[in-house]
Design an enzyme around this catalytic site. Structure first.
Site, PDB file in Angstrom:
ATOM      1  N   HIS A 124      -5.721  21.022  79.477  1.00 63.41           N
ATOM      2  CA  HIS A 124      -4.979  21.695  78.412  1.00 63.41           C
ATOM      3  C   HIS A 124      -5.404  23.165  78.389  1.00 63.41           C
ATOM      4  O   HIS A 124      -6.502  23.511  78.842  1.00 63.41           O
ATOM      5  CB  HIS A 124      -5.249  21.043  77.054  1.00 63.41           C
ATOM      6  CG  HIS A 124      -4.503  19.766  76.852  1.00 63.41           C
ATOM      7  ND1 HIS A 124      -4.964  18.558  77.334  1.00 63.41           N
ATOM      8  CD2 HIS A 124      -3.328  19.500  76.229  1.00 63.41           C
ATOM      9  CE1 HIS A 124      -4.108  17.601  77.018  1.00 63.41           C
ATOM     10  NE2 HIS A 124      -3.113  18.146  76.347  1.00 63.41           N
ATOM     11  N   SER A 183       0.485  18.250  72.403  1.00 60.38           N
ATOM     12  CA  SER A 183      -0.856  18.835  72.487  1.00 60.38           C
ATOM     13  C   SER A 183      -0.862  20.252  73.045  1.00 60.38           C
ATOM     14  O   SER A 183      -1.754  21.041  72.728  1.00 60.38           O
ATOM     15  CB  SER A 183      -1.755  17.944  73.351  1.00 60.38           C
ATOM     16  OG  SER A 183      -1.161  17.710  74.614  1.00 60.38           O
TER      17      SER A 183
END
Length: 359
Positions: free
Chosen positions: A326, A89
């Site tokens: 993230h 990711s």
């Protein structure tokens, strides 16, 4: 009358000998005359060339020249083939993925591949001879790089001998970082549930090393001339946190920072060992590691301009949204800077990739 005897190879007939003597005498006489006339000395060799076909200057390329071999620079190696972006990711663009945006390619919706990730940015910075293939997938482990996700072909199959550069971030899911982070956040404020995961995390990081070596070997088999660049993970919290963030105490933040450091060190050691082996045998290509641990310094979670998304949680289901922790758009741009710089710098040793030019 007897048959006339033909001259054998290497024999000179009487007529030929006479003609040669006449030519030599004529050139000699002419040379004396020219010398007495005080003409330039360079004239005589030219006459000898014209009349005797001797002493003529060479005007053609000499035969038997060897091919020219040139060692390629790190940038030339990277640009010589296709750029293939793999990983989890942190490479797919999870932190900036928007389900309403046009898909990057087949499977992008399930893998959360976003044009805001670092891979498309790197592809715009350098021109790669065979284009770019972007197949990083959110949630990928080292094993899934080899076996596939969501019914899609394994990421590793996107790599072949035409690759000049491969980038990836991998290992965070092997260490169970998402589950670890969720366990740290979804707990009672005074609980030690976060740091209590230490033993399990260390065990998973230990198992990661062998899996990481398997990935590098497989990449090497498929793209023996390519540069493989592995990107590490940034420290999520300030080096010296001072306050609770997202239900994470100061101790929790320090522990999560330490887990990130151990994860990075494990991957870095494997990559360094693999590249030493390539260099020892004088092989082409490389395995390189980018230490991104300090890359977001001053922009960690909790800072005014973070390069990581903070907690995005569904309170009804008590689950953490995948975008949490993230990189933001600024974070991915920072990653792109690190990778483009590494492309230019190389592995810190001469590349053993060569270009052969045939005369």
């Amino acid at each position: 009358m007897g048959a006339r005897k033909e001259p054998q190879v290497g024999e000179v007939t009487l007529d030929e000998a006479r003609r040669k003597i006449v030519r030599i005498s004529a050139v000699a006489a002419l040379g004396v005359a020219l010398a007495l006339a005080c003409l330039p000395l360079g004239v005589f060799p030219k006459l000898a060339c014209a009349l005797l076909h001797t002493g003529c200057p060479a005007t053609e390329e000499p035969s038997g020249r060897l091919p020219q071999v040139t060692r390629l620079t790190p940038v030339q190696v990277a640009q010589s083939g296709r750029y293939v972006a793999l990983g989890d990711s942190y490479s797919s663009g999870e932190g900036v993925y928007d389900s309403d945006q046009p898909p990057v390619n087949d499977g992008a919706d399930r893998c959360h591949r976003s044009p805001g990730s670092y891979a498309p940015l790197v592809a715009r910075t350098y021109r790669f001879a065979r284009g770019t293939a972007f197949y990083a997938c959110s949630g990928a482990t080292t094993r899934q790089l080899l076996t596939g996700q969501w019914g899609h072909p394994p990421q590793i199959t996107r790599v072949d001998a035409g690759a000049g550069l491969v980038t990836l971030s991998i290992g965070g899911n092997d260490a169970g970082f998402t589950e670890v982070l969720t366990g740290c956040i979804v707990k009672l404020p005074w609980s030690s549930a976060c740091v209590d995961q230490e033993a399990a995390v260390d065990r998973r990081i230990g198992e990661l090393e062998a899996n990481m070596m398997t990935v590098l070997k497989e990449l090497r088999v498929r793209a023996p001339n390519a540069r493989v660049i592995v990107l590490g993970y940034p420290r999520p919290f300030p080096a010296q946190p001072t306050e609770t963030v997202d239900n994470l105490s100061v101790a929790d933040q320090r522990w999560l920072n330490a887990v990130t450091r151990r994860l990075n060190d494990a991957v870095k050691a494997v990559v360094a060992e693999f590249d030493r082996t390539i260099a020892a045998f004088g092989g082409p290509g490389s395995a390189e590691y980018i230490d991104a641990y300090e890359a977001f310094t001053g922009h960690e979670v909790g800072r005014p301009q973070p390069y990581l998304n903070g907690l995005n949680m569904d309170m009804e289901e008590m689950t953490v949204n995948a975008r949490s922790y993230h990189p933001t758009g600024d974070g991915y741009r920072r990653f792109a800077e690190l990778i483009t710089r590494q492309i230019a710098q190389g592995p810190g040793r001469p590349m053993n990739n060569y270009h052969v030019t045939t005369p």
